[in-house]
Scaffold this active site. Sequence first.
Site, short mmCIF file in Angstrom:
data_model
loop_
_atom_site.label_atom_id
_atom_site.label_comp_id
_atom_site.label_asym_id
_atom_site.label_seq_id
_atom_site.Cartn_x
_atom_site.Cartn_y
_atom_site.Cartn_z
CB THR A 26 -1.02 -0.03 1.16
OG1 THR A 26 -2.02 0.96 0.93
CG2 THR A 26 -0.39 0.21 2.51
CB CYS A 32 -3.81 5.39 6.71
SG CYS A 32 -5.02 6.52 6.02
CG HIS A 49 -4.62 1.92 3.49
ND1 HIS A 49 -3.73 2.36 2.54
CD2 HIS A 49 -4.97 3.02 4.19
CE1 HIS A 49 -3.55 3.67 2.68
NE2 HIS A 49 -4.30 4.10 3.67
#
Lengths: 163, 212
Positions: A26, A32, A49
């Site tokens: 990711t 995040c 995520h």
Amino acid sequence: MSITKTIVNVGIADTKIVRSPNTIRTLGLGSCIGTVLYDERRGIAGLSHILLPDSSQARAGSISEMKYADTAIPQLLEMLQEQGARNMKAKMAGGAQMFQVGKGTSFMRIGDKNIEAVQDALRKLNIKVVSSDVGGNLGRTIEFDPVTSKLSIRKRNQNVFTI
Amino acid sequence: MMDVFQLTSFQKDILKEIGNIGAGNAATSLSQLLGHKIDMLVPNVEIADFNEVIELVGGPEQPIVGLMFQVEGEITGVMAIVVDIEEAEYLVQKLTHNPEFRLSEETDGIELEIAMSALSEIGNILTGSYLTALSDFTGMNLQPSVPHLGIDMAGAIMTMGLLEISQVTDYAIIIDTEIRQEERGHEQIRGNFLFIPDPESFQKLFAKLGWS
């Protein structure tokens, strides 16, 4: 003869699964968190995520489960179990504080809250966090390789390292 | 959920007009600040999921300088000004009269601090102009928060601006206006104003402008 490897991309508020020799990644994590659950023996791994800590804070009727730590992590575990994964371990990265927080702002300390929420969710599921790289104030791109069980991390202007 | 995000072409035009008026005024301020002509492109109104928002500014790993403001008042939301690293360098060079300035990992303490404060000040001026024009147009009171400056991957910066609306929805309506300075030489500025109103602000906006 070479085996073609695929890199599976996971977007924001998304969760995907991969089998070796493919890898999963990711890009551009800020506050995040990227959480990897993996079954070392079977070479299966999943990456979530998440954007926010707590789905009970959602202000709308329908929620997207993969957006929140408390719902995405159990969901990821279930997806992996359906694929036959057992005895899973976890690695996690992200939760940075991207801005210096001034007074009277609601750009809250979301990174820290996300870290706590993911750790909580994993604890409840009895999944051990083998290693993590969380906090700080830099964005991260992460990629997990189920063959080596290594999570490689890249930050702006820094060399790649693995945990 | 999705039907909230069906915009009629009339509504889309209103939002484009907001971009025109706001970014137009901001471009004028920037041009006065730099002593150059600044061009503004036709605003784009996009309904985008979070990943698409980040694609709008070059993708999740694109290094950007992002200035983010909360918009407070009768309409709430987020205003983001996004420029590339080189463009941020150019702005700092112009403002500090230091043509040697570079924004890299070696940029240290005091120099970085000056650069950050110069960029924040530009952000204050531009967001102030944008919102003042919008206040005049709508007759609504709008105020920017203090600036939040980030230099990092676009994904890491832009998600900060989406946190608030992400608690309500998985989509954002974005009024994206690009400004440019085209010159004969190598000097060039390109920047984006992204105005992301909170979902509940749209009805107020359309009602106020009498086209709801």
